[in-house]
Write a protein that holds these residues in place. Structure first.
Motif, short mmCIF file in Angstrom:
data_model
loop_
_atom_site.label_atom_id
_atom_site.label_comp_id
_atom_site.label_asym_id
_atom_site.label_seq_id
_atom_site.Cartn_x
_atom_site.Cartn_y
_atom_site.Cartn_z
N ARG B 161 30.94 34.61 -0.24
CA ARG B 161 31.77 33.42 -0.34
C ARG B 161 31.42 32.41 0.75
NH1 ARG B 161 37.77 35.39 -1.46
NH2 ARG B 161 37.32 35.81 -3.65
N GLU B 162 30.97 32.93 1.88
CA GLU B 162 30.67 32.05 3.02
C GLU B 162 29.34 31.32 2.85
OE1 GLU B 162 32.65 31.41 5.47
OE2 GLU B 162 34.19 32.79 4.77
N LEU B 163 28.48 31.81 1.97
CA LEU B 163 27.19 31.13 1.80
C LEU B 163 27.43 29.76 1.17
CD1 LEU B 163 25.10 34.13 0.44
CD2 LEU B 163 25.01 33.14 2.71
N PRO B 164 26.73 28.72 1.67
CA PRO B 164 27.02 27.37 1.19
C PRO B 164 26.76 27.19 -0.30
CG PRO B 164 25.13 27.40 2.69
CD PRO B 164 25.72 28.75 2.73
N LYS B 165 27.67 26.47 -0.94
CA LYS B 165 27.59 26.26 -2.38
C LYS B 165 26.36 25.42 -2.75
CE LYS B 165 30.61 25.01 -6.21
NZ LYS B 165 29.91 26.02 -7.00
#
Lengths: 351, 277
Positions: B161-165
């Motif tokens: 979830r923390e990985l950039p979109k």
């Protein structure tokens, strides 16, 4: 190279509609900038064109082909993101080559295209570095290079310069202008910085709350804004707005009683309240002007900004050329020219 | 002032010392015991007067301990591989795709891990008999995933979830399918999280006792913890303490080595899941 056509494009997130029917034709090889305040939907509109969001209604075509249901990769677009979005574990070369590798382009072609793009962007000596070893400007170049190697029909830029510091931004702006000349590709550029839009774009699309307010060449928007919103948004410092009334002979009664004749297409009915817009750089100083008390002075060297208050309490910003020796508390006689002011009716439309 | 500072430091040192003693002593005692032979076991001494490796030889000669270690290794490695594979796929769905009931599903996954092992034991036994996996590695690999999957899924989901979109979107514009996005863009960035969760899963599988005891019958199918517990001496009335301790030392050393190797990655992995990478 190809144009982009939007017909009645709408987008809702849940029950909230954020794009309310946009019609727009971006011509082949044109550089179009989307500007507007934050939350106006300019980025959403770009993401709709990119295919990162689905249309809720309407039609979108690129190069004459309806692309409503095509995934981003098949639309013939390339996108440059605000945060660069480089793959952190890949070298600059691999970042640029990734898309081509996925489409099974031959090694030779990939190498050729990546080197050509790197030459154009002057990053040939950085190709084997990872993004973390690159500066902000270099990362941005790699991100643009990644877009170039895909040889897209349309380039999409999402606020590409807003993560850079001010001086680098000016430099990259020049480079994007050069890129536009070199590639002659269709480009759509989202920005909240009107200087970028004014200097780069062939045409500017001003968006507000999910609607297109005006589309036109940069100087058209400056000289002939169609409504009060565009007038206030384009130009820096922003336009002054004064509440005035129309006299029976068609001239405007300014605060302090002076009459000003403004050439308009439609004459407002006598006695109706009208908003008069005048840019700070179009306010002159001369005898017989309307007296205004100076509240504050900002000296920038090349120009002097005076915040003034008119006799009836309305405030204005006046921009004077050069270092003018005025001080707060003095009275400045202001002169307006009928040719350089804009009139808006009660609904904000241009008269 | 100075006296107070010295006293403070001494207090802290004492506290650290007692914690270290408390955690290390059992392991130290195991080593000492494993080096003793015969009746020397029952004398208390800080270091054996005649240390010998007799017990270490014995566990490999008299018992089928080598086979047990291979079993444990096979089960643990396959549990780690399966858990990480499934958890990465699940984490992409749970962390990246918006769908109805996502939060509920995450809570259910967590809820599964809250049942005590004993509660599911008999049901699981029936299931494994029905699948024909009884007394084999498959039974253990399958049942261990009950407790490894919840935490691997949770840690990897929060990490993903923390990985950039934008990274995912850039890959989509580049023409990457979800599978390519996961394997070629996200996976290389998840090294620390994978190392941390993989190691925790490995330790859990390596040390598991109850399922291993229940789902295996013969010595050839046993894993290390069960083999150690069921080690028998020359007669029914003799517990081969020396051999048990030698076996414990042998199976603990690889774990300690693994933890030391991955130590830095575990810390960054666990922290990255919690705060921001």
């Amino acid at each position: 190279m190809a144009g982009v056509t939007l017909r009645g494009v709408r987008k809702s997130f849940g029950r909230i509609e954020v794009i309310h029917g946009v019609d727009l034709d971006v011509r082949d090889g044109e550089f179009v900038a989307f500007v507007g305040p934050s939350g106006c939907g300019k980025s959403t509109l770009l993401r709709l064109i990119a295919g990162l969001e689905d249309l809720s209604a309407g039609d979108l075509s690129i190069d004459g082909v309806t692309v409503n249901d095509l995934p981003p990769a098949e639309r013939g677009i390339a996108m440059v993101f605000q945060s660069y979005a480089l793959y952190p574990h890949m070298t600059a070369y691999d970042n640029m080559a990734f898309g081509l590798t996925l489409s099974r382009t031959s090694k030779g072609t990939i190498n050729e295209r990546v080197r050509a793009a790197a030459r154009l962007l002057q990053i040939e000596n950085l190709l084997d570095r990872k993004p973390r070893d690159l500066s902000g400007g270099q990362r941005q170049r790699v991100a643009i290079g990644r877009a170039i190697v895909r040889e897209p029909k349309v380039f999409l830029f999402d606020e590409p310069l807003s993560n850079l510091d001010a001086s680098l931004r000016v430099q990259m702006r020049m480079e994007i202008a050069k890129l536009k000349e070199d590639l002659r590709a269709t480009m759509i550029y989202v920005t909240h910085d009107q200087v970028e839009a004014m200097t780069l774009a062939d045409r500017i699309v001003v968006l507000n709350a999910g609607r297109v307010e005006q589309v036109g060449a940069p100087l058209d928007l400056y000289h002939r804004p169609v409504n009060r919103f565009v007038a206030g948004f384009i130009g820096s410092p922003a336009m002054n707005f004064l509440e005035v009334t129309a006299a029976p002979d068609g001239s405007m009664i300014l605060p302090g009683g002076h009459a000003l004749r403004v050439p308009t297409e439609v004459l407002p009915a006598p006695g109706t309240p009208v908003t008069l817009g005048v840019r700070p750089e179009h306010v002159g100083v001369g005898a017989e002007g309307m007296p205004a008390a100076i509240l504050a002075v900002e000296r920038l060297g090349g120009e002097t900004h005076c915040h003034v208050q008119l006799e009836d309490g309305q405030r204005m910003l006046v921009r004077l050329d050069g270092d003018v020796p005025v001080q707060a508390g003095e009275i400045l006689p202001l002169v307006l020219g009928g040719e350089t002011v804009h009139l808006f009716d009660a609904d904000g439309r241009r008269l | 002032m100075r006296i107070r500072r010295i006293a403070g430091r001494a207090g802290l040192a004492l506290l650290v010392l007692s914690i270290v003693a408390y955690t290390v002593f059992p392991f130290y005692w195991a080593i000492v015991t494993s080096l003793k032979a015969g009746s020397a076991l029952f004398t208390v001494e800080a270091w054996p007067t005649h240390p010998s490796l007799e017990n270490y030889e014995a566990i490999f000669r008299q018992q089928s301990f080598g086979r047990n270690i291979l079993n444990s290794l096979a089960v643990s490695v396959s549990v780690v591989a399966l858990s990480l594979g499934l958890a990465v796929a699940a984490a992409y769905a749970l962390g990246r795709v918006r769908f109805w009931g996502r939060t509920l599903l995450l809570l259910v996954v967590l809820g599964v891990s809250m049942f005590p092992q004993v509660a599911v034991l008999s049901g699981l036994f029936e299931l494994i008999r029905w699948l024909g996996l009884y007394n084999g590695m498959g039974a253990l690999a399958l049942s261990y995933m009950i407790f490894t999957l919840p935490f691997t899924v949770w840690i990897l989901t929060t990490f993903m979830r923390e990985l950039p979109k934008e990274l995912e979107e850039a890959a989509m514009v580049d023409g990457a399918s979800p599978f390519v996005i996961v394997t070629r863009v996200f996976l290389p960035l998840m090294g620390p999280a994978l190392a941390a969760t993989g190691l925790l899963a490995f330790i859990a599988a390596w040390n598991e006792f109850l399922f291993a005891l229940t789902f295996t019958l013969t010595d050839e199918a046993r894993t290390v913890p069960v083999a150690i517990a069921l080690m028998s001496g020359a007669s029914q009335y003799e517990l081969p303490w020396g051999q048990i301790m030698a076996a414990s030392v042998v199976v603990t050393v690889p774990l300690i080595a693994l933890v030391l190797v991955f130590q830095r990655r575990i810390v960054s992995g666990l922290a990255a899941g919690a705060v921001k990478g």
